[in-house]
Motif scaffolding. Structure first.
Motif, PDB file in Angstrom:
ATOM      1  N   LYS A   1       0.812  -1.216   0.000  1.00 45.98           N
ATOM      2  CA  LYS A   1       0.000   0.000   0.000  1.00 45.98           C
ATOM      3  C   LYS A   1       0.846   1.267   0.000  1.00 45.98           C
ATOM      4  O   LYS A   1       0.609   2.187  -0.787  1.00 45.98           O
ATOM      5  N   PHE A   2       1.795   1.333   0.924  1.00 46.23           N
ATOM      6  CA  PHE A   2       2.499   2.593   1.145  1.00 46.23           C
ATOM      7  C   PHE A   2       3.758   2.754   0.296  1.00 46.23           C
ATOM      8  O   PHE A   2       4.132   3.874  -0.046  1.00 46.23           O
ATOM      9  N   GLU A   3       4.426   1.658  -0.047  1.00 47.69           N
ATOM     10  CA  GLU A   3       5.641   1.767  -0.839  1.00 47.69           C
ATOM     11  C   GLU A   3       5.366   1.626  -2.335  1.00 47.69           C
ATOM     12  O   GLU A   3       5.971   2.317  -3.149  1.00 47.69           O
ATOM     13  N   ASP A   4       4.441   0.724  -2.699  1.00 48.93           N
ATOM     14  CA  ASP A   4       4.177   0.469  -4.116  1.00 48.93           C
ATOM     15  C   ASP A   4       3.102   1.396  -4.684  1.00 48.93           C
ATOM     16  O   ASP A   4       3.229   1.901  -5.799  1.00 48.93           O
ATOM     17  N   ARG A   5       2.034   1.605  -3.901  1.00 50.44           N
ATOM     18  CA  ARG A   5       0.905   2.369  -4.436  1.00 50.44           C
ATOM     19  C   ARG A   5       0.858   3.808  -3.921  1.00 50.44           C
ATOM     20  O   ARG A   5       0.015   4.593  -4.348  1.00 50.44           O
ATOM     21  N   ASN A   6       1.710   4.134  -2.979  1.00 53.30           N
ATOM     22  CA  ASN A   6       1.875   5.521  -2.512  1.00 53.30           C
ATOM     23  C   ASN A   6       0.577   6.175  -2.027  1.00 53.30           C
ATOM     24  O   ASN A   6       0.296   7.334  -2.355  1.00 53.30           O
ATOM     25  N   ILE A   7      -0.206   5.443  -1.268  1.00 49.95           N
ATOM     26  CA  ILE A   7      -1.391   6.066  -0.682  1.00 49.95           C
ATOM     27  C   ILE A   7      -0.945   6.985   0.458  1.00 49.95           C
ATOM     28  O   ILE A   7       0.143   6.848   1.015  1.00 49.95           O
ATOM     29  N   ASP A   8      -1.811   7.938   0.800  1.00 58.48           N
ATOM     30  CA  ASP A   8      -1.486   8.888   1.869  1.00 58.48           C
ATOM     31  C   ASP A   8      -2.000   8.430   3.232  1.00 58.48           C
ATOM     32  O   ASP A   8      -1.407   8.767   4.259  1.00 58.48           O
ATOM     33  N   HIS A   9      -3.116   7.685   3.221  1.00 59.36           N
ATOM     34  CA  HIS A   9      -3.708   7.284   4.492  1.00 59.36           C
ATOM     35  C   HIS A   9      -4.503   5.999   4.288  1.00 59.36           C
ATOM     36  O   HIS A   9      -5.005   5.733   3.198  1.00 59.36           O
ATOM     37  N   TRP A  10      -4.612   5.234   5.373  1.00 57.45           N
ATOM     38  CA  TRP A  10      -5.316   3.946   5.332  1.00 57.45           C
ATOM     39  C   TRP A  10      -6.373   3.930   6.418  1.00 57.45           C
ATOM     40  O   TRP A  10      -6.082   4.145   7.596  1.00 57.45           O
ATOM     41  N   VAL A  11      -7.615   3.701   6.021  1.00 60.86           N
ATOM     42  CA  VAL A  11      -8.713   3.509   6.967  1.00 60.86           C
ATOM     43  C   VAL A  11      -9.058   2.026   6.944  1.00 60.86           C
ATOM     44  O   VAL A  11      -9.407   1.474   5.893  1.00 60.86           O
ATOM     45  N   TRP A  12      -8.998   1.386   8.104  1.00 63.60           N
ATOM     46  CA  TRP A  12      -9.096  -0.071   8.197  1.00 63.60           C
ATOM     47  C   TRP A  12     -10.187  -0.439   9.182  1.00 63.60           C
ATOM     48  O   TRP A  12     -10.109  -0.092  10.355  1.00 63.60           O
ATOM     49  N   LEU A  13     -11.218  -1.117   8.699  1.00 62.02           N
ATOM     50  CA  LEU A  13     -12.294  -1.588   9.562  1.00 62.02           C
ATOM     51  C   LEU A  13     -12.033  -3.028   9.967  1.00 62.02           C
ATOM     52  O   LEU A  13     -11.817  -3.888   9.107  1.00 62.02           O
ATOM     53  N   LEU A  14     -12.059  -3.280  11.276  1.00 64.28           N
ATOM     54  CA  LEU A  14     -11.765  -4.603  11.810  1.00 64.28           C
ATOM     55  C   LEU A  14     -12.873  -5.057  12.740  1.00 64.28           C
ATOM     56  O   LEU A  14     -13.540  -4.246  13.396  1.00 64.28           O
ATOM     57  N   GLY A  15     -13.046  -6.370  12.823  1.00 63.09           N
ATOM     58  CA  GLY A  15     -14.012  -6.943  13.756  1.00 63.09           C
ATOM     59  C   GLY A  15     -13.557  -6.787  15.198  1.00 63.09           C
ATOM     60  O   GLY A  15     -12.379  -6.534  15.484  1.00 63.09           O
ATOM     61  N   ALA A  16     -14.506  -6.955  16.101  1.00 66.24           N
ATOM     62  CA  ALA A  16     -14.231  -6.734  17.524  1.00 66.24           C
ATOM     63  C   ALA A  16     -13.181  -7.678  18.077  1.00 66.24           C
ATOM     64  O   ALA A  16     -12.533  -7.383  19.080  1.00 66.24           O
ATOM     65  N   ASP A  17     -12.974  -8.823  17.415  1.00 66.47           N
ATOM     66  CA  ASP A  17     -12.007  -9.812  17.906  1.00 66.47           C
ATOM     67  C   ASP A  17     -10.588  -9.523  17.423  1.00 66.47           C
ATOM     68  O   ASP A  17      -9.688 -10.339  17.620  1.00 66.47           O
ATOM     69  N   HIS A  18     -10.356  -8.357  16.833  1.00 71.59           N
ATOM     70  CA  HIS A  18      -9.035  -8.030  16.287  1.00 71.59           C
ATOM     71  C   HIS A  18      -8.355  -6.874  17.023  1.00 71.59           C
ATOM     72  O   HIS A  18      -7.461  -6.233  16.475  1.00 71.59           O
TER      73      HIS A  18
END
Length: 544
Positions: free
Chosen positions: A322-339
């Motif tokens: 994500k950050f080195e190859d595709r050069n996005i600026d920010h990552w929003v990550w939705l995770l389940g409660a068990d994570h």
């Protein structure tokens, strides 16, 4: 409007500093809110209390200084009340201008200016080992609305589904289908508890087409298992894609395969990166990632003694992608409660590769399906769960979306199936949609929509107009904190304000004449309801 109020307050502070009434200082953050009661103003701020130590005067005096310097364009008056709140009231000119602005901007109302920032939102990303359940629905709809709202705020957003097609869960799927297939062929084999259960496994097994099985050959069985694994994985992934896109109406820009990250070239490059940056070391025959150097509670194994890769190593590969190859600026990550345990290690990994504080994790808590006051339990492996598809077939997509969105995703949720089945004002989504349909019906009766002077003179008219003006602020706030439940709450408030106004104000008089000022307020309400429903992925019906 909140941004305008903030600017007015900052300008007043600057004027007081330049006149040497106040000393120079860096202005701290302060709040501008919409008070719950009309007597407390249209907007309120705690700025005077925030400045007390810096100005070295009591908040009431500070508030009076600010009130004397505020640019009053668009404002009626300002009150300073104990212990130091500024209650700000807008004037009639502002109200009329706001209604005109909504009508001029139409479907663009509420949207922000383009921002030069690319955000990757990864959500839902369920294991391709079974049908989607209710928790997947909550995470999926929440993520979808976050994407829509971020785009409305002017960001470039990549919606991504991470296909978990690498790891033990895929092996369990293959073993489950293989054993059901053998049983279907009349071959007696046991079915251990750790395998997946449910009719969908039996359905998959019945579709398998393989040559005759010779149980005496373990090599043959291993070969069959590998064939089944690839076939079952492709089948389940295809079903999920179709269901997500066509039924849930969630559209992804990228379907990213975890397996695709584990190419020899990727592995070699990742290990070289980690070694070159001195982020890994060998100990007890395993390879460790030095995550404790970056805030994690301990270092983490990425390659075990037997040479197999851990899930955390896959996560590092994904970060580099994500950050080195595709050069996005920010990552929003939705995770389940068990994570919850992922947070520390992922923040450490992100900091280690040079992208500290470029990730927001949103936890989506568990869902209980309630019917007649009792919980309908779910278990993928026991095969007794209610699938998301079954729920949508029962209540419809609009209702499902609204109900999953109406509570803070980080709180446990009881999904009231009885209320969701209601097709009346008791059901909030029907209440809101009825407001929109009612407006459409009214507007169809009016043939002349020529604009006229806007004068809002009653409390119900003013309350409705002020509620409509909050829409851009609501979207901006959601774009910052991702609390998407604020959107259905706000939309419901608009519908309530409209129904209250409509029940006591005639737009079309008995003689057929039209109150054009009120008509334009109704049209503005239609714009806001339609825009809000669209951002939630919910239809805005013209008749009900």
């Amino acid at each position: 409007m909140k941004a305008i109020i903030v600017d007015k307050i900052n300008q007043a502070i600057t004027a007081l500093q330049q006149s040497h009434t106040w000393p120079s200082f860096v202005v701290p953050e302060f709040d501008v809110t919409n008070p719950p009661y009309r007597t407390q103003g249209d907007y309120a701020s705690n700025v005077a209390m925030q400045l007390a130590k810096l100005v070295q005067r009591n908040p009431i005096e500070i508030g009076n200084d600010l009130a004397s310097q505020l640019d009053m364009v668009g404002l009626d008056h300002v009150q300073v009340v104990s212990p130091g709140f500024l209650n700000i009231f807008v004037n009639d000119e502002f109200l009329a201008g706001g209604v005109r602005l909504i009508l001029e901007q139409g479907d663009q109302y509420g949207r922000g200016k383009p921002k030069h920032k690319t955000i990757l939102a990864e959500f839902l990303s369920a294991n391709p080992t079974g049908p989607l359940h209710l928790g997947n629905g909550r995470g999926g709809f929440t993520g979808d609305v976050i994407v829509r709202v971020l785009r409305a705020n002017g960001y470039t957003v990549i919606a991504e589904y991470y296909i978990n097609d690498f790891g033990n869960q895929v092996e369990v799927l293959a073993e489950s289908v293989l054993r059901r297939y053998l049983q279907h062929q009349g071959i007696k084999v046991d079915y251990p508890d750790e395998l997946y259960r449910g009719d969908y496994i039996i359905d998959l097994a019945k579709q398998v087409q393989l040559p005759d099985v010779q149980l005496g050959s373990q090599a043959a069985l291993a070969g069959l298992r590998d064939q089944i694994k690839d076939w079952a994985l492709e089948k389940m992934t295809s079903q999920i894609k179709s269901f997500v896109e066509d039924t849930l109406q969630i559209h992804y820009d990228v379907w990213k395969s975890e397996k695709s990250l584990h190419t020899p070239a990727n592995l070699e490059r990742a290990m070289a990166f980690l070694r070159d940056h001195q982020l890994i070391y060998e100990q007890a025959g395993a390879t460790w990632f030095a995550s404790s150097r970056f805030g994690d509670d301990k270092d983490r194994v990425i390659i075990k003694q037997d040479g197999s890769k851990t899930y955390f190593f896959s996560d590092i590969l994904y970060l580099l992608d994500k950050f080195e190859d595709r050069n996005i600026d920010h990552w929003v990550w939705l995770l389940g409660a068990d994570h919850h345990g992922f947070k520390g290690r992922m923040e450490a990994a992100l900091a280690a590769i040079g992208h500290r504080q470029q990730m927001d994790i949103i936890f989506v808590q568990l869902v209980r399906l309630m019917f007649n006051g009792k919980e309908l339990r779910m278990s993928k492996r026991k095969g007794t769960f209610v699938t998301l598809q079954e729920l949508i077939e029962e209540i419809g997509l609009d209702v499902a979306r609204w109900f999953f969105l109406m509570y803070d995703s980080n709180t446990h949720m009881d999904f009231d199936l009885n209320l969701a089945r209601e097709q009346s004002d008791k059901n909030p989504v029907y209440y809101v949609q009825y407001a929109h349909a009612r407006i459409c019906s009214l507007l169809q009766k009016v043939t002349d929509h020529t604009p006229a002077s806007i004068q809002l003179t009653t409390a119900a008219e003013e309350d409705l107009a002020k509620k409509l003006f909050q829409f851009p602020d609501v979207l901006a706030q959601i774009g910052e904190n991702y609390q998407v439940h604020k959107l259905p709450q706000y939309t419901l408030d608009v519908a309530r304000a409209f129904h209250k106004f409509y029940s006591s104000h005639r737009i079309i008089q008995h003689d057929g004449s039209v109150e054009r000022s009120r008509l334009q307020l109704v049209q503005a309400t239609q714009v806001v309801l339609r825009n809000a429903l669209q951002l939630m992925g919910i239809s805005a019906p013209e008749k009900m």
